[in-house]
Design an enzyme around this catalytic site. Structure first.
Site, PDB file in Angstrom:
ATOM      1  N   GLU A 182      85.487  90.480  93.181  1.00 30.23           N
ATOM      2  CA  GLU A 182      86.203  89.615  92.589  1.00 30.23           C
ATOM      3  C   GLU A 182      85.436  88.564  91.708  1.00 30.23           C
ATOM      4  O   GLU A 182      85.550  87.370  91.669  1.00 30.23           O
ATOM      5  CB  GLU A 182      87.095  88.805  93.374  1.00 30.23           C
ATOM      6  CG  GLU A 182      88.262  89.514  94.004  1.00 30.23           C
ATOM      7  CD  GLU A 182      89.404  88.598  94.465  1.00 30.23           C
ATOM      8  OE1 GLU A 182      89.078  87.571  94.663  1.00 30.23           O
ATOM      9  OE2 GLU A 182      90.255  89.449  94.744  1.00 30.23           O
ATOM     10  N   GLU A 253      92.923  96.064  96.482  1.00 30.20           N
ATOM     11  CA  GLU A 253      93.693  95.021  97.474  1.00 30.20           C
ATOM     12  C   GLU A 253      95.034  94.757  97.033  1.00 30.20           C
ATOM     13  O   GLU A 253      95.420  93.953  95.962  1.00 30.20           O
ATOM     14  CB  GLU A 253      92.624  93.640  97.265  1.00 30.20           C
ATOM     15  CG  GLU A 253      91.511  93.738  97.841  1.00 30.20           C
ATOM     16  CD  GLU A 253      90.832  92.166  98.190  1.00 30.20           C
ATOM     17  OE1 GLU A 253      91.729  91.218  98.218  1.00 30.20           O
ATOM     18  OE2 GLU A 253      89.725  92.314  98.427  1.00 30.20           O
TER      19      GLU A 253
END
Ligand SMILES: *[C@@H]1O[C@H](CO)[C@@H](O)[C@H](O)[C@H]1NC(C)=O
Ligand SMILES: *[C@@H]1O[C@H](CO)[C@@H](O)[C@H](O)[C@H]1NC(C)=O
Ligand SMILES: *[C@@H]1O[C@H](CO)[C@@H](O)[C@H](O)[C@H]1NC(C)=O
Ligand SMILES: *[C@@H]1O[C@H](CO)[C@@H](O)[C@H](O)[C@H]1NC(C)=O
Ligand SMILES: *[C@@H]1O[C@H](CO)[C@@H](O)[C@H](O)[C@H]1NC(C)=O
Ligand SMILES: *[C@@H]1O[C@H](CO)[C@@H](O)[C@H](O)[C@H]1NC(C)=O
Ligand SMILES: *[C@@H]1O[C@H](CO)[C@@H](O)[C@H](O)[C@H]1NC(C)=O
Ligand SMILES: *[C@@H]1O[C@H](CO)[C@@H](O)[C@H](O)[C@H]1NC(C)=O
Ligand SMILES: CC(=O)N[C@H]1CO[C@H](CO)[C@@H](O)[C@@H]1O
Length: 827
Positions: A182, A253
């Site tokens: 991320e 995710e």
């Protein structure tokens, strides 16, 4: 690595990979990953090896496989593996190779997210704290010291995997790896250093030549050939897509719930909502890899949780903290996987078309070369149930739902219709530690400035002083007063998570923050004596920050101290003494050898900053064990020298409850007799109400409706209707039997499995019928037909059946079974 492949028609998709997973070459194109020449829609689930114990791994992996997953995804935890520079630990819960080999043995693939920055609600985002002392280091940017160490660790892990032959290219199970995590969230903070670092990281990773693709999540500019992947709850709606037509849509995710911090309720995400978003990702984003974050969350043992993160991790996942299936989430997703698997061939190789079925209803139709057909009927209307016509049949679509028709006719699955039973977990006290005689206590001494080994004329930053060997740092100073007249106010500003203040040994006040707010400044009325006054402040961390740019610059600990009476005196720059950690930690009083190094007293009453000690025998059986710490305040607990984690029961949610009261004690930490339990409590916790519990599913419930018929033919085909008429299935966990029907109603019962009551229409023999069919059995089914209930309680009205049953261990002598129930038991 991207290449276009002629889609082989008639290729047989292996739904379950036989014996050991043999990945072979892994390639990809714009449609999907291609493993050993085969295109796949892969369902994956995150299980983090250090968040459970090695003896739990086989069963977690096996349940994941039974739940329809083909891939297990895990992060790699740098700060566990390299606690000091160049010294590695891969033992016990850190045995990543053992974990991957177990996954391989069960025939599943692995997605390995090396990071090595991982966030993961893990302390310091997985980075070792010693990085902080590397001269000139700035984490996660174009910075030589960081890049060298990141390269070193990544190469170390890749090297280990290679030498064990674990990459698919070597015949192993690893089909995918991740570098960074991320990064887009922080990239702009580093200006030109950001993009340069992304390019370097991609090149460095690809240069390690693993033979399997690399991905970066939430990094829409991931350099070729690294695949950019989506993280979030709603990738079916939000993902902008791969940054190249030659890259597949991967969802790294898909949060099955969300992280929980102290002071917050457990975030709940329904099975229906997850299933809807997964199906939507497949049809609208051409999704071909979906990972559930988490599939099993587990436990943040020791001090591994990040700032304010509770010890139980993603307990709401399909496998709960203890590894028990959480229903209906687990079963509903399993049915989704089976429905998609049954037509994945057509989805992957067919041509896709969409057509409108109504204002907010769409059909996505996949047409194979040899006439195969699969369809997803999507209703995006969040309120209305609608009836749609598709290929001359009529289908009922509940609000916000997707029906999957693997043959374009029969509804195999609808995301909003839960056919799986619900289950309820209970903590059953096996031993109450409620007698004062069994406890001993030891008061943690409050240090004084005079005795301090570390001294400085200023307030020191906490983490660089403690090196994170402890959550605790004592700040002490002494203060000469010439008069004793005045009442004073002590003001402390801190960037620690909690603070306790003592003047001349007496507690004068405390304060704490939350994940969202800094610790408010402490203000306490104090009385200073004539002569020397001893001030001691205990600054407490609850894990280190795991996200954001410039983690190496994050300041923790006390910032400023003043005492106000007639005037304000500022003690920020003043002679301060320090003690890193607690005496009890230094002596390891939670171990059997360490505990003999201090003088323990009989338990008298609860006191602050106190160590408590007792011994207990292991509960019988094999059910998971938990410690109920509902009566305690805040601290940490150890069993046989191993930390089961921090606890913080006194920090209540807005609804006035602790965020977590049960704390997992893995069976592998226990021996049959004489287990040493030690707790350190900062507050006024009462150990006499602690119990040792066993964790089990004690209730199951099913809710089935006549209207859940799979097909409603427009021609009112009655025969069809009967064939597909629903059955209520009930099943107790292994070694348990249905001991009692708590509720049963055929008719129009109100509510659902969480909250039900008898409605207007109710067959009065409901309970008797269900008891006859179920009591004494491990599982049973009851058909939803009036015949079964000897008559229709309300003709013409669509009926439901709700059954809630109690599951009990067998044999149970307290049960008085009828002859029929006994014969059920034997059958
Ligand atoms: C990288 O690791 C090697 C050993 O694997 C070690 O000799 C070297 O000093 C390390 N480099 C850094 C920058 O830590
Ligand atoms: C999905 O794939 C089709 C080709 O089969 C393509 O036309 C479409 O643009 C893709 N959609 C997305 C969101 O990538
Ligand atoms: C097909 O799907 C696209 C994107 O999902 C949408 O914009 C379009 O309106 C749909 N076409 C029909 C006929 O429903
Ligand atoms: C639907 O019915 C019409 C008329 O009954 C028929 O012509 C058509 O072929 C049918 N379509 C399908 C997909 O079965
Ligand atoms: C207290 O008295 C001592 C000596 O009597 C003096 O040196 C000191 O400055 C005084 N402190 C304060 C705070 O008045
Ligand atoms: C005390 O001194 C410190 C350092 O000089 C300063 O940052 C802080 O604001 C002062 N506190 C008060 C209340 O004046
Ligand atoms: C339970 O259901 C009843 C009626 O069906 C409803 O009034 C009540 O609010 C529900 N309670 C909860 C806690 O959901
Ligand atoms: C079983 O029967 C005995 C004697 O009739 C009764 O005392 C006991 O309460 C019953 N137990 C249960 C669980 O119903
Ligand atoms: C990418 C994505 O889906 N993000 C979402 C994740 O979930 C949070 C909380 O529900 C949303 O705010 C994000 O938009």
């Amino acid at each position: 690595m991207g290449r276009s492949v002629c889609w082989a028609a008639g290729l047989v998709m292996m739904l379950v990979v036989a014996a050991a997973a043999d990945g072979g070459d892994v390639e990809y194109d714009g449609r999907s990953l291609i493993v050993n020449g085969k295109r796949k829609i892969l369902f994956s689930g995150s299980i983090h090896y250090p968040r459970s114990t090695p003896d739990m791994w086989p069963s977690l992996i096996s349940k994941a496989k039974q739940g329809g997953l083909q891939v297990i995804q895990t992060y790699v935890f740098w700060n566990l593996h390299e606690p000091t520079p160049g010294q590695y630990d891969f033992s016990g819960r850190n045995d990543i190779v053992g974990f991957i080999k177990e996954i391989q043995a069960q025939g599943l693939y692995v997605s390995l997210r090396i990071g090595p920055f991982i966030e993961a609600e893990w302390t310091y985002g997985g980075l070792p704290v010693w990085l902080h002392d590397v001269p000139g280091i700035i984490y996660r940017t174009d910075n030589e010291p960081f890049k060298n160490l990141m390269h070193n660790f990544t190469a170390k892990i890749v090297g280990m995997m290679k030498s064990e032959g674990l990459y698919a290219s070597q015949g192993g199970p690893i089909i995918l790896s991740q570098i960074e995590n991320e990064y887009k969230n922080v990239e702009s903070a580093f200006h030109e250093g950001g993009p340069a670092y992304v390019r370097w990281a991609a090149e460095m990773a690809v240069g390690l030549r693993t033979g399997v693709p690399w991905m970066m999540c939430k990094q829409d500019d991931a350099p070729d050939p690294v695949i950019n992947a989506c993280n979030g709850m709603k990738c079916g709606e939000t993902f902008v897509g791969p940054n190249s037509p030659n890259k597949p849509s991967l969802w790294t995710e898909n949060w099955t719930s969300f992280l929980q911090t102290y002071g917050e309720e457990a975030p709940i995400r329904s099975a229906e909502d997850i299933a809807y978003n997964v199906a939507l990702f497949i049809v609208t984003k051409n999704g071909s890899f979906i990972n559930y974050y988490m599939y099993h969350g587990g436990t943040n043992f020791g001090r591994t949780g990040a700032a304010y993160i509770i010890t139980s991790y993603y307990d709401q996942a399909p496998l709960d903290e203890y590894g028990l299936t959480r229903q209906p989430k687990y079963g509903h997703l399993k049915e989704l996987h089976a429905a998609v698997d049954s037509c994945s061939e057509t989805i992957l190789s067919g041509t896709k078309n969409n057509l409108s079925l109504g204002q907010s209803q769409q059909a996505y139709v996949y047409q194979g070369k040899s006439g195969e057909c699969a369809a997803f009927l999507v209703n995006t209307d969040k309120r209305e149930t609608v009836h749609v016509e598709f290929k001359n049949s009529s289908y009922q679509l509940p609000p916000k739902s997707i029906s999957i028709l693997p043959d374009c006719k029969t509804v195999a699955f609808n995301t909003a219709k839960v056919n799986t039973q619900f289950n309820t977990r209970s903590m059953i006290p096996s031993l109450r530690l409620n007698s004062a005689e069994r406890w001993e206590m030891f008061s943690e001494p409050i240090p004084q400035y005079n005795e301090a080994i570390i001294k400085a004329n200023m307030l020191l930053e906490q983490t660089s002083t403690t090196k994170d060997v402890s959550d605790y740092l004592w700040y002490t100073f002494s203060l000469q007063k010439n008069s004793s007249d005045s009442k004073s106010t002590l003001n402390v500003d801190t960037l620690g998570h909690a603070i306790l203040a003592y003047v001349n040994g007496d507690f004068v006040g405390s304060a704490h923050g939350s994940r969202k707010t800094n610790t408010p400044s402490l203000q306490s009325q104090i009385q200073l004596n004539r002569g020397v006054n001893k001030i001691a402040l205990l600054s407490v961390m609850v894990g280190l920050k795991d996200s954001g740019a410039f983690l190496e610059h994050v300041y923790t600990g006390i910032r400023s101290v003043t005492i106000q009476d007639k005037q304000t005196s500022n003690y920020t720059h003043y002679p301060w003494g320090y003690q890193v950690g607690l005496l009890g930690e230094k002596l390891q009083v939670y171990t059997s050898t360490g505990s003999s190094k201090v003088e323990w007293n009989k338990y008298s009453s609860s006191k602050q900053l106190t160590w408590y000690k007792t011994v207990f025998d292991e509960p019988e059986g094999s059910e998971p064990v938990a410690l109920n710490l509902g009566s305690m305040g805040k601290g940490e607990a150890w069993v046989n020298g191993q930390s089961i984690g921090r606890y913080w029961v006194s920090f209540h949610t807005p609804a006035g409850k602790p965020s977590q009261t049960s704390y997992h004690v893995p069976r592998s930490f226990l021996k049959p007799k004489g287990n040493l339990l030690v707790l350190f409590d900062e507050e006024f916790g009462n150990p006499l109400d602690i119990s040792i519990d066993t964790v089990s599913v004690t209730k199951v419930c099913t809710h089935i409706s006549e209207s859940s018929d799979r097909i409603i033919s427009s021609k009112g085909d009655k025969k069809k209707k009967q064939e597909t008429s629903a059955k209520a299935h009930l099943r107790c966990p292994p070694k348990k039997f249905i001991s009692k029907i708590l509720f049963a109603s055929f008719g129009t019962p109100l509510g659902d499995c969480e909250n039900y009551s008898v409605g207007r229409c109710h067959a009065s023999n409901s309970k008797a019928v269900v008891e006859r069919a179920c009591v004494g059995k491990r599982e049973c089914s009851v058909g939803l037909s009036s015949k079964k209930f000897k008559g229709d309680p309300c003709p013409g009205v669509p009926k439901h059946l709700i059954i809630q049953a109690q599951c009990h261990s067998h044999p149970d002598l307290s049960l008085n079974l009828t002859a029929r129930e006994q014969s059920n038991l034997l059958s």
